[in-house]
Design a protein around this motif. Structure first.
Motif, PDB file in Angstrom:
ATOM      1  N   LEU A 134      13.295  16.104 -14.608  1.00  0.00           N
ATOM      2  CA  LEU A 134      13.205  16.257 -13.156  1.00  0.00           C
ATOM      3  C   LEU A 134      12.163  15.316 -12.562  1.00  0.00           C
ATOM      4  CD1 LEU A 134      13.388  20.157 -12.801  1.00  0.00           C
ATOM      5  CD2 LEU A 134      15.228  18.486 -12.517  1.00  0.00           C
ATOM      6  N   ALA A 135      11.065  15.090 -13.288  1.00  0.00           N
ATOM      7  CA  ALA A 135      10.023  14.182 -12.805  1.00  0.00           C
ATOM      8  C   ALA A 135      10.547  12.750 -12.723  1.00  0.00           C
ATOM      9  CB  ALA A 135       8.804  14.245 -13.720  1.00  0.00           C
ATOM     10  N   ALA A 136      11.297  12.339 -13.735  1.00  0.00           N
ATOM     11  CA  ALA A 136      11.872  10.991 -13.718  1.00  0.00           C
ATOM     12  C   ALA A 136      12.840  10.831 -12.548  1.00  0.00           C
ATOM     13  CB  ALA A 136      12.593  10.710 -15.042  1.00  0.00           C
ATOM     14  N   LEU A 137      13.656  11.860 -12.316  1.00  0.00           N
ATOM     15  CA  LEU A 137      14.585  11.825 -11.191  1.00  0.00           C
ATOM     16  C   LEU A 137      13.825  11.812  -9.865  1.00  0.00           C
ATOM     17  CD1 LEU A 137      17.446  11.968 -10.039  1.00  0.00           C
ATOM     18  CD2 LEU A 137      17.360  14.460 -10.311  1.00  0.00           C
ATOM     19  N   GLY A 138      12.786  12.644  -9.760  1.00  0.00           N
ATOM     20  CA  GLY A 138      11.990  12.679  -8.544  1.00  0.00           C
ATOM     21  C   GLY A 138      11.314  11.354  -8.266  1.00  0.00           C
ATOM     22  N   ASN A 139      10.831  10.693  -9.307  1.00  0.00           N
ATOM     23  CA  ASN A 139      10.197   9.387  -9.140  1.00  0.00           C
ATOM     24  C   ASN A 139      11.185   8.352  -8.613  1.00  0.00           C
ATOM     25  OD1 ASN A 139       7.408   9.215  -9.660  1.00  0.00           O
ATOM     26  ND2 ASN A 139       7.764   9.639 -11.817  1.00  0.00           N
ATOM     27  N   ALA A 140      12.390   8.372  -9.140  1.00  0.00           N
ATOM     28  CA  ALA A 140      13.406   7.427  -8.685  1.00  0.00           C
ATOM     29  C   ALA A 140      13.744   7.652  -7.212  1.00  0.00           C
ATOM     30  CB  ALA A 140      14.665   7.567  -9.541  1.00  0.00           C
ATOM     31  N   LEU A 141      13.913   8.908  -6.815  1.00  0.00           N
ATOM     32  CA  LEU A 141      14.223   9.218  -5.418  1.00  0.00           C
ATOM     33  C   LEU A 141      13.050   8.856  -4.498  1.00  0.00           C
ATOM     34  CD1 LEU A 141      16.015  12.667  -5.882  1.00  0.00           C
ATOM     35  CD2 LEU A 141      17.062  10.427  -5.460  1.00  0.00           C
ATOM     36  N   LEU A 142      11.837   9.064  -4.979  1.00  0.00           N
ATOM     37  CA  LEU A 142      10.645   8.736  -4.197  1.00  0.00           C
ATOM     38  C   LEU A 142      10.568   7.234  -3.938  1.00  0.00           C
ATOM     39  CD1 LEU A 142       8.032   9.913  -2.961  1.00  0.00           C
ATOM     40  CD2 LEU A 142       6.925   9.472  -5.163  1.00  0.00           C
ATOM     41  N   ALA A 169       0.837  -1.208   0.000  1.00  0.00           N
ATOM     42  CA  ALA A 169       0.000   0.000   0.000  1.00  0.00           C
ATOM     43  C   ALA A 169       0.870   1.255   0.000  1.00  0.00           C
ATOM     44  CB  ALA A 169      -0.926   0.000   1.212  1.00  0.00           C
ATOM     45  N   GLY A 170       1.922   1.241   0.820  1.00  0.00           N
ATOM     46  CA  GLY A 170       2.835   2.378   0.856  1.00  0.00           C
ATOM     47  C   GLY A 170       3.524   2.599  -0.473  1.00  0.00           C
ATOM     48  N   HIS A 171       3.908   1.482  -1.087  1.00  0.00           N
ATOM     49  CA  HIS A 171       4.562   1.599  -2.389  1.00  0.00           C
ATOM     50  C   HIS A 171       3.578   2.110  -3.441  1.00  0.00           C
ATOM     51  CE1 HIS A 171       6.972   0.929  -5.841  1.00  0.00           C
ATOM     52  NE2 HIS A 171       6.286  -0.124  -6.254  1.00  0.00           N
ATOM     53  N   ASN A 172       2.347   1.614  -3.411  1.00  0.00           N
ATOM     54  CA  ASN A 172       1.339   2.079  -4.356  1.00  0.00           C
ATOM     55  C   ASN A 172       1.022   3.560  -4.151  1.00  0.00           C
ATOM     56  OD1 ASN A 172       0.070   0.052  -6.299  1.00  0.00           O
ATOM     57  ND2 ASN A 172       0.199  -1.145  -4.429  1.00  0.00           N
ATOM     58  N   LEU A 173       1.066   4.019  -2.897  1.00  0.00           N
ATOM     59  CA  LEU A 173       0.851   5.438  -2.630  1.00  0.00           C
ATOM     60  C   LEU A 173       1.976   6.270  -3.254  1.00  0.00           C
ATOM     61  CD1 LEU A 173      -0.730   7.710  -1.320  1.00  0.00           C
ATOM     62  CD2 LEU A 173       0.558   7.302   0.801  1.00  0.00           C
ATOM     63  N   SER A 174       3.200   5.776  -3.131  1.00  0.00           N
ATOM     64  CA  SER A 174       4.321   6.486  -3.755  1.00  0.00           C
ATOM     65  C   SER A 174       4.170   6.493  -5.268  1.00  0.00           C
ATOM     66  CB  SER A 174       5.657   5.834  -3.356  1.00  0.00           C
ATOM     67  OG  SER A 174       5.863   4.602  -4.020  1.00  0.00           O
ATOM     68  N   ASP A 175       3.565   5.431  -5.809  1.00  0.00           N
ATOM     69  CA  ASP A 175       3.326   5.386  -7.245  1.00  0.00           C
ATOM     70  C   ASP A 175       2.263   6.400  -7.670  1.00  0.00           C
ATOM     71  OD1 ASP A 175       5.213   3.549  -7.863  1.00  0.00           O
ATOM     72  OD2 ASP A 175       3.867   1.841  -7.979  1.00  0.00           O
ATOM     73  N   VAL A 176       1.245   6.579  -6.841  1.00  0.00           N
ATOM     74  CA  VAL A 176       0.232   7.593  -7.144  1.00  0.00           C
ATOM     75  C   VAL A 176       0.883   8.976  -7.201  1.00  0.00           C
ATOM     76  CG1 VAL A 176      -1.820   8.792  -6.275  1.00  0.00           C
ATOM     77  CG2 VAL A 176      -1.700   6.296  -6.180  1.00  0.00           C
ATOM     78  N   ILE A 177       1.730   9.240  -6.200  1.00  0.00           N
ATOM     79  CA  ILE A 177       2.446  10.518  -6.185  1.00  0.00           C
ATOM     80  C   ILE A 177       3.354  10.619  -7.410  1.00  0.00           C
ATOM     81  CG2 ILE A 177       4.107  11.944  -4.924  1.00  0.00           C
ATOM     82  CD1 ILE A 177       3.064  10.636  -2.348  1.00  0.00           C
ATOM     83  N   GLY A 178       4.024   9.507  -7.726  1.00  0.00           N
ATOM     84  CA  GLY A 178       4.898   9.484  -8.893  1.00  0.00           C
ATOM     85  C   GLY A 178       4.141   9.717 -10.187  1.00  0.00           C
ATOM     86  N   LEU A 179       2.957   9.109 -10.306  1.00  0.00           N
ATOM     87  CA  LEU A 179       2.132   9.322 -11.492  1.00  0.00           C
ATOM     88  C   LEU A 179       1.705  10.782 -11.604  1.00  0.00           C
ATOM     89  CD1 LEU A 179      -0.187   6.156 -11.487  1.00  0.00           C
ATOM     90  CD2 LEU A 179       1.612   6.694 -13.135  1.00  0.00           C
ATOM     91  N   LEU A 180       1.365  11.393 -10.460  1.00  0.00           N
ATOM     92  CA  LEU A 180       0.973  12.797 -10.464  1.00  0.00           C
ATOM     93  C   LEU A 180       2.142  13.695 -10.893  1.00  0.00           C
ATOM     94  CD1 LEU A 180      -1.163  12.953  -7.195  1.00  0.00           C
ATOM     95  CD2 LEU A 180      -2.001  13.154  -9.549  1.00  0.00           C
ATOM     96  N   ILE A 181       3.340  13.369 -10.404  1.00  0.00           N
ATOM     97  CA  ILE A 181       4.533  14.133 -10.791  1.00  0.00           C
ATOM     98  C   ILE A 181       4.793  13.999 -12.290  1.00  0.00           C
ATOM     99  CG2 ILE A 181       7.045  14.272 -10.553  1.00  0.00           C
ATOM    100  CD1 ILE A 181       6.701  13.449  -7.632  1.00  0.00           C
TER     101      ILE A 181
END
Length: 322
Positions: free
Chosen positions: A92-100, A54-66
């Protein structure tokens, strides 16, 4: 002697980001709903594997939004301050997703280690059912981004997240079944650690490529030597120097180069042909070529070449092709 003429040719946008707005909207909606379901049932089932997912999927939602936001910003027109527009936000979005993803992995691993030390009861059937729903949702979302995964690092990041999630959910189903059959409670946190390993493995390439692009490195699919050889092979080019290739966004590549042409400026047709060659062979959308008459020529030859050029085209001046 130098000819300061600059040819800005072939500014085609055929490689511009495709519109994945609908895919992002569907992906965010499905995953946000699934996060809520997983979190509730993870607490009820006392499963760190479900909570981790669930935590990982939440980070994915944030990543998708970014990533979604970056695709919107990338379409903004150039301004006096941002002369290339905001195309670089996709990098920057790709980099942010990786760090997230890396941050999420740290949180998951921390909780899993504690559960390994103190195993707790898990409602295995609930875990399996909820994770099974996750396989379906993540597979659908991954399919939505499949067509853009090879041409856009930003879309590739979203696609990899969804594929990894589908695989992780499958692992959770397997772990739930194993716990049901064996009663080995430590399989739940162990599965969480395996999830972390899978995510980190898939994230490494995304992190590496996004860092490289953010530092204006030559994109991974290009070899600078091949680009130079192509330019040196153009008719009338004696030498090539000051060649720079970098990514303007996750889909567009720019180039600047100095072409030494002792015979003088070759004209707009040459620049158009060179731009077409660079676009077709290397996917370089924004080439800027500076024509030079040639260093090291005897003064008499340089003057003759410059005079011939002036008589044919008038005074030396900058020429820009649309």
């Amino acid at each position: 002697m130098h000819d300061p003429s600059h040819g800005h040719a072939g500014h085609s946008h055929s490689h511009a980001p495709k519109d994945f707005g609908r895919a992002f909207a569907i992906g965010v909606g499905l995953n946000l709903g699934f996060v809520a379901i997983e979190a509730v049932f993870g607490i009820l089932a006392n499963s760190t594997a479900l909570l981790a997912d669930a935590g990982h999927n939440l980070s994915d939602v944030i990543g998708l939004l970014i990533a979604w936001g970056a695709t919107i910003l990338a379409k903004r027109p150039p301004s006096e301050r941002f002369t290339y527009g905001l195309r670089g936000t996709s990098i920057l979005a790709a980099l942010g997703n990786a760090l997230l993803l890396i941050f999420a992995c740290g949180a998951i691993a921390w909780e899993a280690v504690w559960r390994l030390i103190e195993p707790q009861e898990v409602a295995s059937v609930t875990v399996m059912v909820v994770a099974g729903v996750g396989i379906l949702i993540n597979s659908i979302t991954a399919w939505l981004f499949m067509r853009g995964r090879k041409s856009d690092l930003n879309i590739r990041g979203a696609y990899l997240h969804m594929v990894a999630d589908a695989a992780v959910s499958l692992g959770v189903v397997v772990a739930g079944g194993a716990i049901l059959l064996t009663g080995w409670l430590w399989l739940d946190p162990l599965t969480s650690l395996v999830i972390v390993a899978v995510i980190l493995w898939g994230t490494f390439g995304l992190l590496r490529d996004s860092i490289r692009l953010s530092l204006a490195a030559v994109p991974a699919h290009l070899e600078l030597t091949e680009v130079k050889n192509c330019l040196e092979g153009l008719q009338g080019v004696a030498r090539v120097h000051h060649v720079h290739v970098w990514a303007m966004s996750t889909t567009e590549v720019a180039l600047t180069a100095h072409l030494v042409m002792p015979g003088g400026h070759p004209g707009n047709a040459f620049l158009e042909a060179a731009a077409h060659e660079l676009r077709e062979r290397f996917g370089i959308d924004h080439p800027t070529l500076q024509i030079e008459l040639g260093e090291g020529l005897p003064d008499s030859e340089a003057v003759t070449a410059a005079s011939r050029h002036r008589s044919q085209r008038g005074p030396l001046q900058s020429s820009a092709l649309p």
